[in-house]
Write a protein that holds these residues in place. Sequence first.
Motif, PDB file in Angstrom:
ATOM      1  N   GLN A 133       0.835  -1.212   0.000  1.00 36.13           N
ATOM      2  CA  GLN A 133       0.000   0.000   0.000  1.00 36.13           C
ATOM      3  C   GLN A 133       0.868   1.261   0.000  1.00 36.13           C
ATOM      4  OE1 GLN A 133      -2.959  -0.033   3.074  1.00 36.13           O
ATOM      5  NE2 GLN A 133      -3.976   1.826   2.354  1.00 36.13           N
ATOM      6  N   GLY A 189      -5.050   0.381  -3.408  1.00 43.48           N
ATOM      7  CA  GLY A 189      -4.591   1.440  -2.513  1.00 43.48           C
ATOM      8  C   GLY A 189      -5.417   2.706  -2.630  1.00 43.48           C
ATOM      9  N   TYR A 374      -7.521  -3.234   2.487  1.00 46.29           N
ATOM     10  CA  TYR A 374      -6.598  -3.246   1.349  1.00 46.29           C
ATOM     11  C   TYR A 374      -6.427  -4.663   0.812  1.00 46.29           C
ATOM     12  CZ  TYR A 374      -2.325  -2.735  -1.370  1.00 46.29           C
ATOM     13  OH  TYR A 374      -1.393  -2.765  -2.387  1.00 46.29           O
TER      14      TYR A 374
END
Length: 460
Positions: A133, A189, A374
């Motif tokens: 991320q 992300g 995520y």
Amino acid sequence: MATITTVVPRTRRGVELVLLVFAVGIVLVAYANVGLAVDGELPPSMVSYGVGLIVLVGAVHLMLRWKASYADPVMLPIATLLNGLGLVMIHRLDLAEDRSGGGMAARQLIWMTIGVAICLAILYVIRDHRMLQRYTFTAMLVGLGLLLLPLVPGLGKNINGSRIWIGVGSLSFQPGELAKILLAIFFAGYLVQTRDSLALVGRKVLGISFPRARDLGPIIVAWLASLAVLIFERDLGSSLLFFGLFVAMLYVATERKSWIFIGFVLFVAGSYLAYLMFGHVQRRVLLWLHPFSQKALEVSDQLVRGLFGMADGGLLGTGLGRGHPDLTYYAESDFIVPSFGEEIGLVGVFALLLLYLIFVERGLRTALGVRDGYGKLLASGLAFTVALQCFVVVGGVTRVIPLTGLTMPFLSAGGSSLVANWAILGLLLRISDQARRPAPAIEPTNLGLDDAPTEVVKLR
């Protein structure tokens, strides 16, 4: 004395090992069957081929025991079986076309080795998928750069009307295959940070809740980017995959069906514009709607040959090594599904599709099980990439949709595709390890228990 009972899930690495043995065994039986059917004897390279396959998948299995012991136990055996059967069919086509020096099968085995090495590197280097991320916008820049790389003069190569390849000497590579992974990392992300605003409701039209006008920007940008790929690189498949991936991840992030409706409308509009503007799109639509017409046959009879091959295979197929899949152009890459359809029949093709279905289901199960947003978005995006690519390929060769030129994951010849799919497997295995791994133990004091001695009993 208080007693806390915790259930520790099994790693299932033993189950994975048994499934790997079965997968390699099925591949070797298929390899032997081809040799007996074509040459009347067992292939002389059967032992070395089997040992090489065992070494490659065994290395991934050992890495999982070492670095990701709770990873999904089913995905690696499925990838091994699909990749191995793809090698068998490519070897069978090498024999039919008298390719010397091992032909395309030898090159495919080299690419498989590179793909396995990348999968091992992902499992070793990426200890936690959430570290990706940090590189959200870096992944976007590199992914877009890879998509545009074939447009560089002197580097890009035009093959069959599409400019999606780069070439260095005799080697060629399709950077868009790696770009789809980087873009999935970027989408995950980006959407995990903006999904709250994208989920807000604007106006309701005909019972459908549409997002606010200011939030339509991302999907418009993705649509324009996919059109740019279609316009400048003449690549219908990558354009569809890129846009479909973003819409699917957008839906997962927001859980709003209106995004699917908007995406479908934009897709239809973009397809119609492409049909009006580009001759190669018009030719593909002609081959889709009227493949047996004289005008279509003057353009290409590839689709017709593939359909005749599958019809010849019927329900159970002609048998490995006993058909004529080499009569179809690009039988080892774009049309490897009709090649299998001719020799293992409808039943065999359904078995292959069932393997893909299980692979995607395990990827989506990983997305459901992982604890962070995520990871959910990234796993669902990667799984959907495989699902959409399978649908586009099988739909194209069976006339459900126009041909796009994509390759079947793990099965088709093509180094860039194979490397990208092993990388996807590595990422899904890493995320699944986090999803199935037990949560960290909670101290008894946090449970409000007495200071009395505590006995923890683990059930396996």
